[in-house]
Design an enzyme around this catalytic site. Structure first.
Site, short mmCIF file in Angstrom:
data_model
loop_
_atom_site.label_atom_id
_atom_site.label_comp_id
_atom_site.label_asym_id
_atom_site.label_seq_id
_atom_site.Cartn_x
_atom_site.Cartn_y
_atom_site.Cartn_z
N GLY A 150 16.61 32.72 -22.11
CA GLY A 150 16.20 34.23 -21.95
C GLY A 150 14.47 33.85 -22.41
N GLY A 151 14.05 35.14 -22.85
CA GLY A 151 12.70 35.08 -23.13
C GLY A 151 11.99 34.07 -23.95
N GLY A 384 -12.21 17.20 0.41
CA GLY A 384 -12.43 18.03 -0.66
C GLY A 384 -11.96 17.28 -1.97
N ALA A 385 -11.04 16.43 -1.89
CA ALA A 385 -10.31 15.81 -3.14
C ALA A 385 -11.37 14.90 -3.56
CB ALA A 385 -9.15 15.00 -2.53
#
Ligand code: HXC
Length: 495
Positions: A150-151, A384-385
């Site tokens: 859960g949370g 870009g790398a």
């Protein structure tokens, strides 16, 4: 206090108190809040006995240095989190912030204590708040030593390092029954949130251990490598020992530049023997991140891994690199980057899942970081790398290149196809024409010369000097103080 060791042992787990003892230096643990109990009525809880309200909290030492700790006790109402239980955890995190020491959470819980309703939720809210306040100020380590559902998963999710353990960790927002009800998928807890899933696929976990003993030893090693609070100058001890490489570095590279190799061999040859501690080893294996020492200087390592997907940067590798760069920057751990990258990952799946958004994180994290940053381009640095991997343009203090470095917009084949597609078609011998063009492209671009002439690379170095030059650069920068200042609240990292 009589702890119910047997009940845990039957499930193949240590008891909350045994876990604390296994992790801390012997005899150093001081418990606080041992008299806390549940605070509500209804659904039979008034008859329940909840010593320390199901979570043991306190402080002690690891490797002779102070730490705060909490350990949930599954034998008490399933380690569920009620009002007092939540307040105790939030309180220990707050205490660690003020005492400036790491906080370690051992999670073993059925989640929000159903009988305490909104008070349980309030407890989680307080924990998340203090996790966030502590972030970048003190290290936060989460060990998932049982269910975490859960949370409740969001507290570990907010921390720096998450450990999962084979056979006993289960971590998911919604369990198999809810999944079946909502999506009609039939899945096991292991498939949804076992140790393998979180260390390999989801990237939630940073370390996967085979058993609890291995886990606590590993945490002790991790704590020996990281600063214990923002401003802790532990990381600034160094000496001039053993700077020579024991190994010929070029022996670690294949002769042909399109052949693969294991970047970890290079990392291990550069760092002090046995000091490298890899983080998220099984997740996004095309990138490597981890901690180690270089002649005593604590460093963070970021590298591409040609051995997996040629070291290309995809979405997961972007997240892995960016998060680690920000971690090192927050705690002032100098960054050493080793570059061999053919580019960002092309393809429909990557584009539609948002490689632009994720790749931006790498650019942002490197640009924003002000710690000492030294990059060594081993082989490819394309497109870009090239920029993303700690280039001068993003504020690297030093960029070095081996003579084997290739710095270009893209590889030769692709470039020539784009530039000369008409001429190739029209040529009497298209193959020969293409080969000649590739040859001259390679001569011009696939070396570090132009980048060095323009100052984008500080020096082309003898690979065998790399360890020494890295050390000298880091020693120079060890007291680096960034002069970059812009008045603003905070930037807007592409999350
Ligand atoms: C109260 C709980 C409990 C809970 C377990 N127990 N979870 N009591 N609140 N959340 C109790 C059981 O009643 C049982 O009591 C004892 O703990 C041991 O549990 P078992 O079920 O017998 O253990 P096991 O078979 O090992 O199963 C473990 C489990 C299961 C898978 C974790 O207990 C379970 O599914 N629990 C509920 C998980 C869950 O859905 N939690 C809420 C998530 S939502 P006795 O008296 O019989 O020993 C959530 C919201 C947080 O957490 C939001 C934050 C923002």
């Amino acid at each position: 206090m009589r702890y119910n060791y047997e009940k845990q042992h039957r499930k193949g787990k240590l008891h909350a108190m045994e876990r604390i003892q296994a992790l801390l230096d012997e005899g150093t643990f001081v418990e606080i809040g041992s008299l806390a109990s549940h605070a509500r009525e209804g659904f039979g809880i008034e008859q329940a006995v909840t010593p320390y309200d199901g979570v043991i909290t306190g402080f002690g030492e690891v490797n002779g240095r102070k730490v705060g700790i909490y350990s949930q006790d599954f034998t008490i109402l399933g380690g569920s989190l009620g009002k007092q239980h939540g307040a105790k955890i939030a309180g220990i995190i707050r205490l660690c912030i003020e005492a400036r020491c790491p906080v370690i959470g051992i999670n073993d819980s059925g989640g929000a204590r159903i009988q305490e309703g909104v008070h349980s939720l309030a407890g989680y809210g307080d924990i998340f708040y203090y996790n966030t306040l502590a972030s970048g100020y003190i290290p936060q380590i989460s060990i998932i030593a049982g269910p975490c559902a859960g949370g409740a998963v969001y507290s570990p999710g907010l921390t720096d390092f998450v450990y999962v353990i084979d056979g006993i960790s289960n971590m998911f927002v919604t369990g198999p029954k809810v999944v079946k009800g909502v999506t009609n998928e039939v899945v096991t807890t292991e498939q949804l949130g076992g140790a393998a899933v979180h260390s390999t696929d989801s990237g939630v976990a940073h370390f996967r251990c085979r058993d609890e003993k291995e886990t606590y030893n590993h945490v002790r090693k991790l704590l020996s490598l990281v600063p214990h609070y923002y401003g802790d100058n532990q990381a600034k001890k160094y000496d001039y020992r053993a700077l020579e490489n024991e190994q010929k570095m070029l022996d670690l590279l294949p002769e042909k530049s399109n052949r693969t190799y294991d970047m970890k061999n290079i990392i291990n040859a550069l760092l002090d023997k046995g000091s490298f501690l890899e983080i998220q080893e099984q997740f996004a294996k095309n990138a490597i991140v981890g901690l180690g020492t270089l002649s005593g200087i604590n460093v963070g390592i970021v590298a591409n891994q040609p051995y997996h997907m040629a070291g290309v940067i995809d979405i997961d590798a972007s997240d892995k690199i960016a998060r680690f760069v920000r971690y090192c920057d927050a705690f002032e751990i100098p960054l050493v980057t080793l570059t061999d990258v053919p580019g960002f990952m092309p393809g429909l799946q990557q584009e539609t899942r948002g490689i632009i958004r994720h790749g931006s994180k790498v650019l942002y994290a490197y640009s924003e970081s002000t710690v000492p940053k030294v990059n060594v381009i081993i082989r490819k640095a394309y497109g870009g790398a090239y920029i993303a991997m700690c280039s001068k343009h993003l504020g690297a203090d030093f960029v070095y290149a081996w003579p084997t470095a290739e710095i270009a917009v893209m590889g030769a084949e692709g470039a020539i196809d784009i530039l000369y597609h008409r001429e190739i078609k029209a040529a009497a011998d298209p193959e020969k024409f293409k080969e000649e063009k590739i040859k001259s492209y390679n001569e011009m671009f696939l070396n570090p010369n132009i980048a060095a002439e323009c100052g984008y690379i500080d020096e082309v170095i003898d690979p065998d000097d790399t360890r020494k030059i890295l050390f000298q650069s880091l020693a120079l920068l060890i007291h680096k103080k960034s002069t970059r200042r812009l008045q603003k609240k905070h930037g807007n990292i592409p999350l």
